[in-house]
Design an enzyme around this catalytic site. Structure first.
Site, PDB file in Angstrom:
ATOM      1  N   HIS A   1       1.425   1.893  -3.320  1.00  0.00           N
ATOM      2  CA  HIS A   1       0.427   2.707  -4.030  1.00  0.00           C
ATOM      3  C   HIS A   1       0.882   4.150  -4.151  1.00  0.00           C
ATOM      4  O   HIS A   1       0.593   4.821  -5.134  1.00  0.00           O
ATOM      5  CB  HIS A   1      -0.925   2.645  -3.313  1.00  0.00           C
ATOM      6  CG  HIS A   1      -1.568   1.295  -3.399  1.00  0.00           C
ATOM      7  ND1 HIS A   1      -2.749   0.985  -2.771  1.00  0.00           N
ATOM      8  CD2 HIS A   1      -1.196   0.161  -4.048  1.00  0.00           C
ATOM      9  CE1 HIS A   1      -3.078  -0.269  -3.020  1.00  0.00           C
ATOM     10  NE2 HIS A   1      -2.149  -0.785  -3.788  1.00  0.00           N
TER      11      HIS A   1
ATOM     12  N   ASP B   1       0.864  -1.180   0.000  1.00  0.00           N
ATOM     13  CA  ASP B   1       0.000   0.000   0.000  1.00  0.00           C
ATOM     14  C   ASP B   1       0.900   1.229   0.000  1.00  0.00           C
ATOM     15  O   ASP B   1       1.980   1.184  -0.570  1.00  0.00           O
ATOM     16  CB  ASP B   1      -0.963  -0.035   1.190  1.00  0.00           C
ATOM     17  CG  ASP B   1      -2.278   0.698   0.907  1.00  0.00           C
ATOM     18  OD1 ASP B   1      -2.214   1.803   0.345  1.00  0.00           O
ATOM     19  OD2 ASP B   1      -3.351   0.178   1.243  1.00  0.00           O
TER      20      ASP B   1
END
Length: 522
Positions: A291, A257
C-alpha cells in the site's frame, strides 16, 4: 617444498582448532542436540526452548539451526541470545492457534493488549539477534481467514473469549475499529522493551500480521532482510513502533500492506504511553508491492521525529512516501527528510501528507489534534498517478514542507490544501491533466522554477484558491503553455512574481472576479 607443505598443513590444523575452540567458547547450541528434528517430523518448540535456556544459563550464546526444515510454535528469546538460521534451514511455524497460548503482553496496531504470542517474541531483553541466510515461514493463511478483510464478524470462539477476559480494561482507540472484532492475529517478530536488537540476512514469508514489529526498543538494526508477504491482509513489512535509534538498510520488501511503517501508538493508549518514535534511518531498500513504500502513521499518537529516508526504490506500490493521521490521534510528526528516491508504477500518489485519513469533523485544537511540520523532500524521480497530495486540517495546517529537485511523469500534479509555508524548488512534473500545482487554503507558498515540459491544453500550470501570500519566481514555461497562473477565491492576496520568463505563454494570469488584488507577475 615438502617442508613448506608440512608447515602449511600444521598452520591449517592450528587455524582450524582455533576456530573450533572459538566457536565453542562463544557458545553455539545446535537445536538438533536438544531433540529438534530437521525433517519437520516433530514439533521443535520444547527443543528450541531448551537450547535457549542452556545458552541463557551460560550467560548467552548462539542457538544454531543447521540446514533442514523445522516445525515449531513460538520462539521466546532471552538476553544475549542469537538465533542463527543457516543457509538451507527453514523454520516453519505451526498454524495451530493453541500453540500460541498463553497470551502475552503485546501491542496491536498501537494499542497495548494481551494477545497470542508473536512467533518470535522477546520482552525486557537486551543484546538479541535473529540472523543468517535461512527462511522463516509464518504459515499465515489460516490466520488471514480471521482478518476483517475476509469476514465482517469474527465467529465467537474460546480464543476470542480468552482475549476478552484478559483485556477487560484495555484503553480502546477513539475511533471504532478492532476492539469490536475481539480476535487479533499475532505479529511475526515482536520485541517489547528491548535494547540492542539485530535482525539480519534472513528471508521471511507468510506473516500472520505485521512482520517485524519492535515496540518500545532502543538501538534496533534491521539489515539485508527479504520479506515476501503476497496477497495477505495487514502484513506490513517492518513496523518499528515507539522505538529510539532505529537503522533499516539493504532490505527487499513485498507485502499485502505497507512495506515500512513508523508508528508510536494509537489514540488514548498511545498518548498515555507517550513513547515517541525518534532517530530513524532508512536507506538502500527496495519496495515492490504494498500500500505504501515508507509510511508514517496513522498510529503516531506519541509523535514521530528525526527520520531520514534515502537511496530507496519503490516499484509498484500504491503510494510512495506517505504520512497519515486523523483527528483523535494527537501527536506531532516533525523533522523528516527524504532524499534520493526513485519511484515507478505508483498507483495513487507518489507523496502523501494527509491529516484527514479518517472522516471526522472540525474540533478545537487539543491533545487529540495531530500535526505535521518540518518535512522536506529532495532529489526524487517518480512515475505514476498523482505527484503529491497535502491535506491538512482547517484547525491545524500542515506546516513547513519543501520539494526540491524533482522530476516526475504523472497523470496529475500536486494538490495542496490547508497548509502553511510550502516551497517548490526546481520541480518538473509532466502531467497529463490538471495543473502542476493546485493550492487551496494555503498561507505562504513559494513556487521557484516549477514547470511542465508537456503543458496540458486549457489548464494553468499553477492554480491558486484562497492562497494568502505567494511568490512565483524563475518560471520558464515550455512552448505551448496556454495559461501559467489561474487565481480565485476571496482570500487570495499578496501574489507576487520575480525573474520570470513568460515568452512562451499565451496568457500569463487569469484571475476571477472574487480576487480583489490585481496580480501581475514579472
Amino acid at each position: 617444498m615438502k617442508r613448506y607443505t608440512k608447515l602449511g598443513l600444521i598452520l591449517t590444523i592450528i587455524v582450524t582448532c582455533f576456530y573450533v575452540t572459538t566457536a565453542s567458547a562463544q557458545g553455539h547450541y545446535n537445536v538438533l542436540k536438544y531433540g529438534a528434528k530437521n525433517d519437520s517430523s516433530k514439533l521443535a518448540t520444547e527443543s528450541i526452548k531448551k537450547a535457549i535456556a542452556a545458552a541463557s544459563k551460560a550467560g548467552g550464546g548462539t542457538v544454531y539451526f543447521p540446514a533442514g526444515k523445522y516445525l515449531t510454535g513460538p520462539i521466546h528469546l532471552k538476553s544475549n541470545i542469537t538465533i542463527y538460521i543457516e543457509a538451507g534451514a527453514e523454520i516453519h511455524f505451526s498454524d495451530n492457534f493453541d500453540h500460541y497460548l498463553p497470551m502475552v503482553k503485546s501491542r496491536w496496531e498501537g494499542t497495548d493488549v494481551m494477545n497470542f504470542s508473536p512467533l518470535f517474541y522477546a520482552i525486557n531483553a537486551e543484546n538479541i539477534a535473529i540472523k543468517g541466510r535461512g527462511l522463516i515461514d509464518g504459515h499465515g493463511k489460516k490466520w488471514w481467514a480471521y482478518s476483517e478483510v475476509h469476514v465482517k464478524k469474527i465467529p465467537t470462539s474460546r480464543w476470542q473469549e480468552e482475549f476478552k477476559r484478559l483485556n477487560k480494561d484495555v484503553l480502546a482507540p477513539d475511533l471504532p475499529g478492532w476492539i469490536e472484532r475481539g480476535f487479533l492475529r499475532p505479529p511475526f517478530i515482536q520485541t517489547m522493551d528491548c535494547k540492542n536488537v539485530l535482525i539480519e540476512g534472513i528471508t521471511i514469508t507468510n506473516s500472520p500480521f505485521w512482520t517485524i514489529n519492535p515496540q518500545y526498543c532502543d538501538n534496533v538494526t534491521i539489515s539485508k532482510v527479504t520479506i515476501n508477504n503476497p496477497d495477505s491482509p495487514n502484513s506490513d513489512g517492518i513496523n518499528p513502533e515507539s522505538c529510539r535509534n532505529v537503522h533499516i538498510s539493504d532490505c527487499h520488501i513485498s507485502t499485502g500492506d505497507d512495506c515500512i511503517t513508523i508508528k508510536s501508538g494509537k489514540d488514548r493508549s498511545g498518548r498515555k504511553a507517550n513513547v515517541p518514535a525518534e532517530n530513524y534511518t532508512i536507506t538502500n531498500c527496495t519496495m515492490l508491492s504494498g500500500h505504501g513504500g515508507v509510511v508514517i502513521g496513522s498510529e503516531m499518537s506519541a509523535g514521530v521525529r528525526r527520520v531520514t529516508i534515502s537511496n530507496c526504490v519503490f516499484d509498484g506500490t500504491d503510494r510512495g512516501l506517505r504520512i497519515k493521521s486523523a483527528r483523535g490521534r494527537g501527536g506531532v510528526v516533525e523533522d523528516i527528510r527524504v532524499n534520493n528516491v526513485i519511484m515507478r508504477n505508483i498507483r495513487d500518489q507518489a507523496i502523501v501528507l494527509d491529516l484527514q485519513y479518517a472522516t471526522t469533523t472540525v474540533e478545537p485544537v487539543s491533545e487529540r489534534t495531530p500535526a505535521f511540520r518540518n518535512i522536506h523532500f529532495s532529489n526524487i524521480t517518480a512515475h505514476g498517478n498523482r505527484a503529491g497530495y497535502l491535506n491538512g486540517l482547517e484547525e491545524m495546517p500542515i506546516e513547513n514542507v519543501s520539494f526540491n529537485n524533482m522530476n516526475m511523469d504523472m497523470q496529475t500534479g500536486f494538490r495542496i490544501k490547508n497548509s502553511k509555508d510550502i516551497e517548490f524548488h526546481n520541480v518538473r512534473v509532466n502531467n497529463k491533466k490538471g495543473p502542476v500545482v493546485e493550492a487551496e487554503n494555503v498561507v505562504g507558498l513559494q513556487i521557484d522554477d516549477v514547470r511542465s515540459q508537456k503543458p496540458v491544453a486549457g489548464e494553468a500550470i499553477i492554480e491558486l484558491t484562497n492562497v494568502e501570500g505567494a511568490i512565483i519566481q524563475n518560471a520558464f514555461p515550455a512552448k505551448g503553455t496556454e495559461v501559467y497562473l489561474k487565481a480565485k477565491g476571496a482570500k487570495t492576496s499578496d501574489i507576487v512574481g520575480k525573474a520570470n520568463h513568460f515568452g512562451n505563454v499565451k496568457t500569463v494570469v487569469i484571475q476571477e472576479a472574487d480576487v480583489k488584488e490585481k496580480i501581475k507577475l514579472d
